[in-house]
Each structure stands twice: as C-alpha cells, then as structure tokens.
Design an enzyme around this catalytic site. Structure first.
Site, mmCIF file in Angstrom:
data_model
loop_
_atom_site.group_PDB
_atom_site.id
_atom_site.type_symbol
_atom_site.label_atom_id
_atom_site.label_comp_id
_atom_site.label_asym_id
_atom_site.label_seq_id
_atom_site.Cartn_x
_atom_site.Cartn_y
_atom_site.Cartn_z
ATOM 1 N N HIS A 182 66.985 44.678 55.346
ATOM 2 C CA HIS A 182 67.237 43.235 55.398
ATOM 3 C C HIS A 182 66.795 42.764 56.781
ATOM 4 O O HIS A 182 67.106 43.405 57.780
ATOM 5 C CB HIS A 182 68.732 42.981 55.188
ATOM 6 N N ARG B 19 67.751 31.624 56.087
ATOM 7 C CA ARG B 19 66.307 31.439 56.027
ATOM 8 C C ARG B 19 65.962 30.503 54.880
ATOM 9 O O ARG B 19 65.049 29.688 54.987
ATOM 10 C CB ARG B 19 65.599 32.780 55.851
#
Lengths: 113, 426, 574
Positions: free
Chosen positions: C237, C258
């Site tokens: 990640h 994001r």
C-alpha cells in the site's frame, strides 16, 4: 466446551487498588459526584446542629455552604438528566453552577448580616 | 513538526504470574526513550519485552486504536496502550501500567474480558430488523435519530469505561457504559425491532449511573457513555407515558391502508419520529415550566433578600427633637416620622430612635435588633438595650453582650443644628 | 494432555469472512454445530476490523457490474480468475444490502438518505460504501453482535497451528489449536473446516496489518498441501505512516485520501506521480503508486523521514477533519497535521492477492476444506483495488457460508479420522522450544525475517536477491529449529512469536519462490531486472504446492479469459 475454571486467575483489581496515580487523575465529574455526597452528609449534620445550637453564625455559614454545594450539584444532574444542557458542557457546568451558587450565597449572607 | 523530547523513564509494570498466584506486584524497568512524542505505551511494553523481560505478557492486536485489545490503566487513567504516548505523562514522571479493573487477571496485564462480553450480551446488543426488507432504509444523515446516534456505534469494546466506572464496582448487576451505549444506539435506531425488550433489559441498569463521567473521560473513541445512559433514562420516562398511546396508535395505522402508499421503510421511522416528537415536546414543556418556576421563585426570594440592600433611597435629614429636651446620662426614645419614595409609591415611615446622651457625646441608635429586626428597648435598671424576641442584649455603646445578634446596633448619622437634633435616614 | 472438541463446522478466524460464513451457514442449516476459533478476543482480531476505506459495490443504475468487473480486471492486470471476480462484483450488491438490512450495519448516507459512495483509486465510478474512515469497525462490530446473538461458541485466544489430515492427506479433519491462555493444545475436529484467518504480510519491516497477525492461514494451508496461486502477488500500500521507532510504523492512511485528491510529493517537493502516471496522477492503482514512491526513494529523493509525503491540506482542513476523522487523529497522535500539513508515508506490505485456489463456494483443493478472504487467491489477480478487500472478505465469506451450509446438509456431516500419530508429531515439534530456555531468540529472528523480506522480496525484486532470500530464509529456518523460549506456558508471548515466525518463514519461501518464476513486471510484482509488463509471456498463473521435502513445487498455467478477452480488457478505459 472449554472452561477457564482451572486457570489460576487473580481476582479482579478494584478501583484504585495497586494504582499509584489514580487519585491525581480523579476527574471533575467524579469530584462533583463525590462532593454532592459529602455535602449531603454535611447538610444532615449541620441541620441537626443548627436546630440544637441556635444562632451560631459559624454553623449557619457552614450549613448554607453545604446546602449551596448540594443544591448546585443536584441542579447539575437535573440539567444533564433532561438534556437541558448538553453533556459536552458537563465540566463547565460544575464550575459554573457551583460558582454561581457561591455568589448567590455570598449575597444572601451579606444581606442578612 | 515533531519536536524531539527524549529521556530516561522509570516504568512500573504490574506483574502477576498465575503459576505462583498471589496478589501480584509491580516490576520496575528503566527505559531510554528517544522521542517520547512518538513513542506509545505499546512501544514501551514491546521494548521491555524484547530487550529486558521476555516473560512480560500483555494483549494487543491492531496497534492503531481500532480493535480495543490493549486497554489498561496507565498512571491511574484507563486508555489504550497504542493511543497513549509517553509524552502524555508529565515529563520525568514514572509510568505505571496495570491491568483494567473489574476483570479477572490472567497474567500480568492480560485480563479475562468474559464478564464484559457477558454484560454486553445481556443488553441485547444486536440488531433485529423491525421488518423484512431487502433494500437499505432511506435515512437522512441529518435526521434526529442519526444525529442522536452520531459516532456512538464506533465503540470498540475495549473495556476502559467499565474499568473506570466506580458504579460497576459497587453494583454487581450493572451492565456498564459500553453495553448501555450499544443499547442506546439500537434504541434510537428506527430500523430496529427489539425496542421494548431491550428497554426492559437496560432499564434497571441505567439508574445505576451517578453522572460521574468517568467513562466519558477515558473513552479512547470519545464516546460518552453518560450521554447514552441519560438518553435511555429519558426514553424510559417517555416510554411510561407513551405506552398506552403506542397500542392505540398502532391499530389505526394498520386500518388505514392509505399510509402504505408511502415508502414502507421510512414509514415506521416517521411514526416513531412523530411519537417521539410529541412526548419530546411535552417533556421539554414540563422541563421549561419547571425551570421558569425555579427561576421565578428563586428570583423573588433572591430579590427579597438582596433588594433592600440594593435599592438605596435618597438620604434625608429628619428633625428628631430639640437638644434641650434630651436628658443627659440617660437613653431617650424618640419617634420620628418621614416619607420615602419607594419606586412608584410614597411611604409613611415611623421609626424609633434611641438617643444616648452622656456628657458631650450623643449616639443615635436604630431601635431594631440586628438579628431579625425586632424592636429594641432601653432597660434603665440593667443599663442595657434589650430585644424581646430572642433575648438579644446590647450595652450602652450598642455592643452585643448576649443572644443571637451578629453585630452591634446600627447607628444613625446625626447633626445638631441650632439646638435641634437631626438624624439621617434612608 | 490434549483436550478434544468436535463440531460440524470449524471456522478458523473471526474477521469478516469467518463471521459471514458462520452466519450464512447457520441461516442455511440452523442445526449445524459451528465452532469459531480466533487468535484474538471476540471480533478483535483480523484485518477486517482495521479497514478504513470501504466496500466497493454497485448500487445505482448509473454504475454496472460490468464496469466494476472491468475495473477489477484492469486493476488486476488481467490475471484474475474471471469467474471469481465476476461473482465478487455481482454478489457484492446483495451482500452489502443484507449487511444493512439483516445485520444492522449503517453506512454513511447522502443528504437524501441513500447510501453514500465515495471515490477510490482505479475506479470508473465512485462506488465505495463506507462509514467515515472507520468502515471496518462498523462491519466487524455488527457481525460480531450477530454471532453473539446466535450463540455460536467462540474459542478466544486459541490459534490454529496446523491443519489435521486423514491418512492419505486428502481430507482435512480439523485443526490443532493452541489455547494461548493455558499454553495447551486442543484438537478440534470437524466435518468441514473453513480457513479465514486473513492477517496478511506482517513479515516485512513496514506492514499494514497489526503486528500480532502472522500469515498463519496461508502458511497452514501451504503446509497441509493445498494448491496455492500467484503467491508472488503481494500488495504494497503506498501510504503507510512513517513513525520512527514505533510499532505504528506502516499503519495505513487510507486510499480515500488519494481518492479525494490528496497529492504526493517527493523529497524535492515535486509531485512525482505526474511523471509516472500523467493521466491519473495520485489516483493510479496501488501497485503503480507504491512502485513510483519506491523508485523515488531509491533515487535519493526521499523526504527527511525516509519516505515521500502526502498532502491533503489543499482540500481544506474542515473537509479533511470531517471526512477522515480517524486518520487525522492518528496523525495528530504522532505530531503530524493531516489537515494542514504534509505527512511522511512509505509503501507498506499490505495484502496477499495470492492464496489458496478456490471455487466460488470457497472449496479448496483438499476435501472438507474451505477457504475465504485473504487466505484465498485469484479474485484480485496481480493487484487489488482499494475497497475490493473487505468486499472480497464479506462476499466470499457469505459464499463459503452458503456452500458450507449446503455441503453439510447433504450427507457430509461426518468427521473423518485423523491420521494416527499426526497430532503427536506436531506437538512434539511445537513444544520443543519450550524445553530449551536458551537458543535463538524468536524476537530477533522475527526482525531478521522482516528485514530480509523488505530488502530482497520487497516492492522491487530482482535476481540474484530472490535466490539469496530463498537460501537465507533456510538459514533462518534452521535457527528457528534451535529457538528457545523463556517463561511458563500461560499467555507466553515469546512462544507465540515463535509460532508466528514459523508461519512467516513458510510465507517467505512461497513468495520468494513464486516471485523468481515470474520474469516480468505485473501489478504488485515489480522485477527490476524485467521492468516491462510482457503480455506475450506473462498471462499465466503460478500454481504452487508443498512437495514432500517441504520445498514448494510450481506449475504455470495460462490465464482463462472466461468472460472478457484480453483485447477487451486492454481496450477498457476508465
């Protein structure tokens, strides 16, 4: 089923046991509760004294003080119980109400004497 | 950015070895911590375990305050080891770590949470759909129920609240804040079908709360157990009143098929909402009335006490008597009459002035006792002022010699104007 | 002394997959005797609880299962098992609805009262259902309550250490458990066993799952001889929090950040994602962002803390605090201000795309053995989309539960006999370290494994490091054989660490082995010596199992394009 009976558990720790920093961490809400109980006892004792030993300014003063504490802290619980004041203000409520109570008490005291 | 604050800390950790039994004790460790602001208590425990004492046991899982496994008492306050930084404890102070209260200790800091889950289960903490549907209910985020519930469903069952609650200690049967909080989120949820049963279960428990806010203070998720408990208490009040209404209201609802045209999911919610609103309004009404009364009575009483000292009437010089008519060496009672303007009306006032004249000195006393305002008379034989009500006595100079009066007799200011004695009133 | 328990259905793990399976198996056949065993406390273990982001699901007519499937295949770089991926997207819709209507979950709503769906990376539609940024808590708390309601017995703090097999090693008869509280073994036998432990790659220096998790499921399945798939596909990640010296390091800042438009900066203050993925920038999939961050860090453009920085401040402090309360608070705890400043992050080991080969009912290659959630492989191909993880656990938990319910109702409710002597063999090996108070320290071995994997089987891989890792892990495995454990049997964390590293060693073996076989870059698998994705070479899955000497043997099989051809997948633009 598996039971944990045979494991040798220590009996539950109770509040404050083996707890060196607990007292320093007593929070205002708990003080409020504690002081209301203490003032309740004080009211009973002082009321008895007031009846038997009349007109002692010191006893009268202490009685008034105890009643003020007890009443304002009781008012706090009522205000919180009925959501008239939100619980997030509970800290301010203790200081505010007790402060207000003491001011009123002061005025009453000085107007009598 | 992170300001580095390191140092050597004394760490005291509670140890209990089930193979030895006993009460348990504290072990001390000394740890050099590089940056206290980024070192959690969990890091401290892991370091002790890895560097100094591999036999130390504690429980943890996610390390990011989402699982609620690492609840413990850190310097007298419950918290998650992963959420408490060393820097939260005043610099230089020792750190004491001990297991949660009210749970049996398995080893060191590890407790058996079974009592917690048992009480949790007793409060029926599970959702039971009110009706079979396949579509998620349409509920606005701003709706009253969602506002009430808020983030209270985020409880991670860490047990901190139960440990901090003194009432859990005194009342065996008390469900405790976590269970009651979950019950509250379901009681407030219009989708849930177990309202009555759940309320029955938690009712007795919720009156054990003493509004200490210990649970609120320690909750790592900032959930207020107290708020939840108060909510249930109020719900119980409403419910007693609403009970007969519920039965009445339900029957016509079935008999009126026109209601069914609305969305089935939201209907139940709306009905419950209306019911709540009605009782809510009536309750607020009672509450407001009570507050007004209290304020009103309080105001009148307060004004009665405070008013006289506040309201100053303009000063007034009233002629009392001619100087020559006052005998020397005695106390003379003189009546004076005057008018005062008090607010909107004019008042005729008659007062008694006790004039004591010895040689050159004249004192004008008010003839009212400083205790409760009874009339004071001069007792020439005893040479003192006496109050008939409670036996108060004052000497010639007005000083208290007996009884309840808290202070000497009040005096009037006076002057002598061409053989006339004038006293100032007001 | 070994105690024995028996059940119709043994469920190992208590995350979303395990609990969903229990609930649905019970729904199909309420008479089943279901036993759940968990390494942690009730509902507190597993990674499902740690889910922040959310659950990808198609809920509106404007979106479609077709699009969700294509996003998943595109994200997985085409090597997904399309049959599994299609089941995932199609069953996600009823699953999430049942979680709301049957189990009482309540996800965030739009102002009009319908379920809100937020943006995640790599998706053609904003379809991630969530509860603020603490979705896992809502899902797991509600499921755990339902498990309580049905009164399934739960053995808490009992970890499964080995699966038990019949004589020929083809039927799973149960599992050997360790009751951590007493330090005693329990033999649990069942007519069917579900492995749903999840708890992914903690054998890396930076890891997102909680450090008490240890790949037990995958390691147990491998040791039992289950066929595993695509084990080299291990997701990193891109945004694991950097906290020097703390165990929190590697914990996630979720993808929604994001998705909502946060920017990533390298040490020189440059938005480097625009160089690597000019069209989507930071909203590229996790494999791309992790790789880019890693390359930036390797090129000497790391921020002072040693990673890159994520910046959400331009979204407005109020928005960030309201949308990501959990993350903002976590950052604040370590002196970072997510709402107003930049926060240092690093790629962090996060998820196994690979795992046991299953069908849509969770059946594995051994009889009476079912697998669901992260322990199973194939759904996500070479890279998992954010939000497909909890979706996978819930959907396949539900699928497995239904399949198990039917399986156990259809005359399979008998417990087969475990091979004689197997339990004793396992116990003799497992108890050995307790007899050695001196020997290699498990805590240090664990650290060595984490460093080895991070450096040699990490975000970027190449030969001869992979081969080196394979021989080094054997050295460590040898050291583990001499490991010693101090302390008594009760709640001995050092002993548990010893069990953890046994699993980690097997995980390292299979990941490194598999990674060596795929000589291309695809999804999460980045080979520095083969930096290109080669569709002419790489459209295969690596199937691997344990051979008799304990080492893995593998076979490559071409990907089956069951529903969507390679052409369709390639042409698909979001």
């Amino acid at each position: 089923m598996i039971k944990n009976g045979s494991l040798n558990y220590r009996k539950p720790l109770s509040w404050g046991e083996y707890d060196p920093h607990r007292r320093g961490n007593t929070r205002i809400g708990m003080w409020a509760w504690l002081w209301q109980r203490i003032s309740a006892l004080a009211v009973i004792v002082l009321l008895g004294l007031h009846v038997t030993l009349t007109y002692r300014p010191l006893i009268q003063f202490l009685l008034l003080l105890a009643v003020t504490f007890h009443a304002t802290l009781g008012l706090r619980v009522i205000l919180l119980d009925f959501n008239i004041v939100g619980v997030k203000y509970h800290r301010a409520l203790v200081g505010g109400l007790v402060g207000l109570g003491l001011v009123v008490m002061g005025l009453v005291w000085f107007s009598i004497y | 950015m992170a300001q580095t604050s390191g140092g050597v800390r004394n760490i005291k950790v509670f140890r209990y070895d089930p193979q030895q039994g006993g009460e348990g004790h504290f072990d001390s460790y000394v740890l050099n911590i590089q940056d206290e602001t980024t070192t959690t208590i969990l890091d401290v425990l892991l370091r002790i375990q890895r560097e100094q004492d591999p036999t130390l046991s504690f429980r943890f899982a996610c390390r990011v305050n989402m699982c609620g496994s690492c609840g413990m008492v850190i310097n007298g306050k419950e918290g998650l080891a992963c959420k408490t930084n060393v820097s939260h404890i005043p610099q230089g102070k020792e750190v004491t770590i001990r297991p949660l209260n009210h749970f049996p200790v398995i080893k060191d800091l590890v407790v058996d949470m079974e009592p917690f889950f048992k009480k949790y289960e007793e409060a029926l903490p599970f959702y039971e759909p009110r009706e079979e549907t396949t579509e998620p209910a349409v509920i606005r985020p701003g709706s009253r129920e969602r506002q009430d519930i808020g983030m209270a469903t985020d409880c991670i069952a860490c047990g901190c609240c139960v440990s901090s609650c003194t009432m859990c200690h005194y009342h065996e049967g008390y469900a405790g804040p976590a269970a009651l909080n979950r019950a509250f989120t379901l009681l407030a949820d219009s989708r849930d079908g177990l309202f009555e049963e759940r309320l029955d279960r938690v009712l007795a428990s919720c009156y054990n709360c003493r509004t200490e806010f210990n649970c609120t203070e320690v909750c790592p998720k900032r959930i207020s157990g107290t708020r939840a408990i108060k909510y249930i208490q109020r719900l119980a009040l409403k419910h007693i009143k609403a009970k007969p209404e519920t039965i009445e209201a339900e029957q016509p609802a079935v008999a009126q098929p026109s209601c069914a045209s609305e969305m089935a999911g939201s209907m139940a919610g709306n009905m419950a909402g209306n019911m709540d609103r009605r009782t809510f309004i009536s309750q607020v009404g009672v509450g407001l009335l009570g507050t007004c009364l209290a304020l009103g009575v309080g105001g009148v009483v307060g004004a009665a006490f405070v008013g006289p000292t506040r309201a100053r009437t303009p000063r007034l010089w009233v002629p009392a008597a001619s100087l020559s008519s006052i005998p020397v060496g005695d106390v003379t009672t003189i009546k004076i009459n005057y008018e005062t303007k008090n607010g909107l009306y004019t008042q005729q006032v008659a007062e008694r002035v006790l004039v004591s004249r010895t040689g050159d000195e004249i004192i004008c006393f008010k003839a009212s006792c400083t205790h409760l305002g009874c009339m004071v008379k001069w007792d020439g034989n005893a040479g003192r002022f006496r109050c008939a009500c409670h036996g108060g006595a004052f000497d010639r100079n007005g000083k208290v010699i007996a009884g309840p009066p808290p202070k000497p007799l009040d005096r009037y200011p006076f002057r002598v104007d061409s053989d006339h004695l004038l006293v100032e009133v007001g | 002394m070994v105690s024995k328990v028996k059940a119709d259905l043994l469920i190992i793990g208590m995350g979303a997959a395990a609990q969903m399976a229990a609930l649905y198996a019970h729904e199909i056949n309420p008479e089943l005797d279901i036993l759940i065993v968990t390494k942690a406390l009730k509902g507190k273990g597993g990674c499902s609880r740690m889910v922040q982001g959310g659950f990808n699901v198609v809920l509106t007519p404007r979106d479609s299962h077709e699009k969700h499937l294509m996003d998943t295949l595109k994200g997985g770089q085409y090597i997904n098992d399309q049959y599994l991926a299609r089941t995932l997207v199609e069953q996600a819709t009823p699953t999430i609805k049942e979680m709301e209507t049957k189990f009482g979950c309540f996800f965030d709503r739009n102002p009009d009262g319908t379920i809100h769906q937020k943006a995640f990376a790599g998706q053609s539609f904003d379809r991630t259902v969530h509860k603020a940024d603490l979705t896992g808590i809502e899902i797991i708390s509600r499921l755990t309550e339902q498990v309580m309601k049905r009164g399934f017995p739960v053995l808490q703090e009992c970890r499964a250490v080995e699966l038990l097999l019949d004589g020929p090693g083809e039927i799973v008869t149960g599992a050997l458990l360790l009751d951590m509280r007493r330090g005693e073994f329990i033999v649990a036998e069942a007519a069917a066993t579900l492995v749903a432990t999840g708890g992914g790659p903690t054998h890396y220096r930076f890891h997102a799952p909680g450090p008490e998790k240890s790949v037990d499921g995958i390691a147990m399945l491998y040791r039992a001889g289950v066929i595993m798939k695509d084990m080299e596909m291990l997701q990193f990640h891109p945004t694991g929090l950097i906290v020097p010296g703390s165990v929190v390091a590697g914990a996630l800042l979720e993808e929604g950040l994001r998705g909502a438009g946060a920017h990533l900066f390298n040490g020189s203050g440059e938005r480097y994602m625009l160089n690597y993925a000019p069209e989507v920038g930071e909203r590229a999939t996790r494999d791309v962002v992790s790789r880019s961050s890693y390359l930036e860090m390797m090129a000497g453009r790391a921020c002072p803390e040693g990673g890159v920085q994520i910046d959400a401040s331009h979204l407005g402090a109020g928005f960030v605090l309201k949308t990501f309360p959990g993350m903002a608070e976590r950052c604040r705890q370590f002196n970072y201000d997510l709402a107003r400043g930049r926060v240092p992050v690093s790629p962090t080991a996060h998820f196994f795309m690979g795992g046991a080969v299953i069908d849509t009912g969770g059946r594995s290659t051994l009889e009476k053995l079912f697998v669901a959630g992260e322990d199973a492989g194939g759904v996500h191909g070479a890279n998992r989309l954010g939000g497909n993880g909890i979706c996978d656990s819930c959907v396949y938990g539900r699928q497995a539960g239904k399949a198990l319910g039917k399986y156990l109702s259809g005359g399979n409710r008998s417990i087969k006999e475990t091979r004689r002597g197997q339990v004793e063999e396992f116990m003799a090996r497992l108890e050995a370290p307790l007899q050695r108070s001196r020997g290699a320290n498990p805590f240090e071995l664990r650290k060595a494994i984490q460093e080895l994997n991070w450096n040699k089987v990490g975000v970027a891989r190449k030969e001869p490091e992979l081969s080196g890792a394979l021989s080094e892990i054997e050295d460590i495995a040898e050291a583990v054989e001499t490991a010693g454990v101090t302390g008594g049997a009760v709640y001995n964390m050092m002993y548990n660490t010893y069990l953890d590293i046994r699993s980690m060693i097997d995980a390292t073996r299979i990941v490194a082995f598999s990674a060596r076989l795929r000589e291309e870059t695809r999804g999460a698998h980045f080979r520095q010596d083969f930096p290109e994705q080669r569709d002419d070479y790489g459209l295969f899955n690596i199937f691997l199992k344990r051979s008799d000497d304990g080492r893995p043997v593998a076979e490559k099989k071409p990907v089956v394009f069951k529903y969507k051809s390679l052409e369709e997948c390639r042409k698909y633009k979001k």
